[in-house]
Scaffold this active site. Structure first.
Site, PDB file in Angstrom:
ATOM      1  N   GLU A  28       0.801  -1.221   0.000  1.00  0.00           N
ATOM      2  CA  GLU A  28       0.000   0.000   0.000  1.00  0.00           C
ATOM      3  C   GLU A  28       0.844   1.286   0.000  1.00  0.00           C
ATOM      4  OE1 GLU A  28      -2.813  -0.298   3.219  1.00  0.00           O
ATOM      5  OE2 GLU A  28      -3.830  -2.014   2.344  1.00  0.00           O
TER       6      GLU A  28
ATOM      7  N   GLU B 253      -5.624  -8.631   0.676  1.00  0.00           N
ATOM      8  CA  GLU B 253      -6.284  -8.283   1.954  1.00  0.00           C
ATOM      9  C   GLU B 253      -7.744  -8.010   1.681  1.00  0.00           C
ATOM     10  OE1 GLU B 253      -4.708  -5.012   4.254  1.00  0.00           O
ATOM     11  OE2 GLU B 253      -2.648  -5.713   3.974  1.00  0.00           O
TER      12      GLU B 253
HETATM   13  O1  IFM Z   1      -4.513  -3.267   9.123  1.00  0.00           O
HETATM   14  C1  IFM Z   1      -4.414  -2.732   7.845  1.00  0.00           C
HETATM   15  C2  IFM Z   1      -3.236  -3.336   7.099  1.00  0.00           C
HETATM   16  O2  IFM Z   1      -2.044  -3.160   7.788  1.00  0.00           O
HETATM   17  C3  IFM Z   1      -3.104  -2.690   5.736  1.00  0.00           C
HETATM   18  N1  IFM Z   1      -4.338  -2.687   5.011  1.00  0.00           N
HETATM   19  C4  IFM Z   1      -5.526  -2.271   5.707  1.00  0.00           C
HETATM   20  C5  IFM Z   1      -5.655  -2.983   7.024  1.00  0.00           C
HETATM   21  C6  IFM Z   1      -6.944  -2.539   7.764  1.00  0.00           C
HETATM   22  O3  IFM Z   1      -6.928  -1.170   7.983  1.00  0.00           O
END
Ligand code: IFM
Length: 441
Positions: A153, A333
């Site tokens: 990210e 994710e």
């Molecule tokens: O916890 C975070 C993760 O570290 C990165 N992506 C989003 C998740 C939820 O906010």
């Protein structure tokens, strides 16, 4: 399922680990909602074996985790810390012994603090230190992991860390943020080239946080603002990665905040990848006037205040296929923070299971529309340190009682385990006719 180092490991000053920007940020007052930090987190550094057993019980075939740069090379450059490398070696070997593929991320936000003191990601030299870190990890683990992600990210690191300053390192300066985003992208390409030159066999890629961006109305002001947001969140990263260029409308929008770059940088960014990781949680609805009320669509909203919008995942994946020459993709994710209810020792997280089911269906719909998907990972295995929200927001399919560190699989974990058993049985009964995507872009 997925986790990241700072969010679960703890052992912040043990066995030679150096401080990262998140240790430093958490120590400033007013940065973390519940004034906590990752000093202990889920104590995964000591309980890793128990946690790998949880993974085996779940029946997952892949685990996405990150290595902590400041654990393996405490100052970012200079001396390596063999105890830190030993930890990740134990973890990777433990995964392999349980038949679980390791998906390793190099940078899940926890830059060594000593590199931040030298300018952090805004300093071009950090790119070279990152390549050295990537090669050091590869030398110890590279032939045993299934995949290596350079950055998790980059928008979050650049925008939340260096423009709004709500995340570490807490800088509020748009030109710095854009320089950071550029150096993250170039260092990604440099790392891929260096790893390939070393004969790396792991699949290489990057993970982006992406959402469809919808205007709140058809009014020109909303449409225009949504276009800029789409450019800054999606196209600023996707265009250089796949087309070796930054979007012209965003270059114009940024004016003098456009990052400084060398003529060859964008070709480096566009180094071919083996996969693209997509982190998806919700859509964004943009209004030029009053902020969009997330409850307006009548859908349920997670504990983070994020609208549950599964069809946005299908929309996003299909757009990626149509607009870019993307390699095979993973949802790296996806998941939700919810207030879980505990009854007689069972944790009934109905909404989380519903959220996950709907998003898996959304991925299936994207596949039906011709998108090459290689995997889906839940965020997260464990309740953990949710950055500026501290420990109040729980994303885990496994509950963590922080005082005792007791782990309890929630109903969503039990559902996911049964779902995986069912899927494996169905696959064995009728192997998919869809040919598996080839290795490589
Ligand atoms: O916890 C975070 C993760 O570290 C990165 N992506 C989003 C998740 C939820 O906010």
């Amino acid at each position: 399922v997925a986790t990241s180092a700072y969010q679960v490991e703890g052992a912040a000053s043990e066995d030679g680990r150096g401080p990262s920007i998140w240790d430093h940020f958490c120590a400033q007052s007013g940065t973390i909602a519940d004034q906590t930090n990752g000093n202990t987190a889920c104590d995964h550094y000591h309980r890793w074996s128990e946690d790998l057993d949880l993974l085996a019980d779940l029946g997952v075939d892949a685990y996405r985790f990150s290595t902590s740069w400041s654990r393996v090379r405490p100052q970012g450059d200079g001396e390596w810390n063999s105890k830190g490398l030993d930890f990740y070696e134990r973890l990777v070997d433990g995964l392999l012994a349980r038949g679980i593929q390791p998906y390793l991320t190099l940078n899940h936000w926890d830059l060594p603090q000593s590199l931040q003191l030298r300018g952090g990601w805004a300093n071009r030299d950090t790119m070279q230190w990152f390549v050295e870190y990537a090669l050091g990890i590869h030398a110890r683990l590279g032939n045993r992991v299934a995949s290596i992600t350079t950055h998790n990210e980059p928008w979050v690191i650049a925008h939340l860390g260096n423009e709004t300053g709500v995340f570490a390192p807490g800088i509020q300066h748009r030109a710095t943020a854009m320089q950071v985003s550029h150096h993250l992208l170039v260092s990604h390409g440099l790392a891929l080239q260096a790893l390939r030159a070393e004969g790396c066999t792991a699949r290489l890629g990057i993970v982006l946080n992406l959402s469809p961006v919808h205007p709140a109305t058809r009014e020109p002001a909303d449409v225009e603002k949504a276009r800029i947001e789409d450019g800054r969140l999606l196209r600023w990263y996707l265009d250089p990665l796949f087309n070796a260029s930054y979007p012209q409308d965003i270059l114009e929008f940024l004016g003098t905040d456009v990052p400084k770059m060398l003529p060859t940088d964008l070709q480096t960014v566009a180094t071919p990848m083996d996969f693209l990781g997509v982190n998806y949680y919700s859509r964004q609805v943009i209004s030029a006037g009053e902020p969009w009320d997330v409850h307006r669509s009548g859908r349920y909203v997670t504990d983070m205040g994020w609208e549950v919008y599964p069809e946005g995942l299908t929309e996003l994946l299909v757009r990626l296929k149509n607009d870019y020459r993307v390699p095979p993709m993973y949802v790296t994710e996806n998941g939700g923070a919810f207030r879980d209810t505990c009854v007689n020792g069972r944790i009934h997280d109905v909404l989380r299971a519903d959220y996950i089911t709907r998003h898996i269906d959304a991925v299936a719909e994207a596949i039906a529309q011709g998108v090459r998907m290689e995997g889906y990972m839940i965020w997260s295995l464990l309740d953990n340190f949710e950055w500026a929200s501290g420990y109040d927001k729980r994303f885990g399919i496994v509950h963590v009682d922080y005082p005792s560190q007791k782990r309890t699989p929630k109903d969503s974990a039990l559902w996911f385990r049964d779902f995986l058993v069912q899927q494996k049985a169905l696959q064995q009964a009728a192997p998919p006719s869809r040919p598996r995507a080839e290795h490589g872009a």
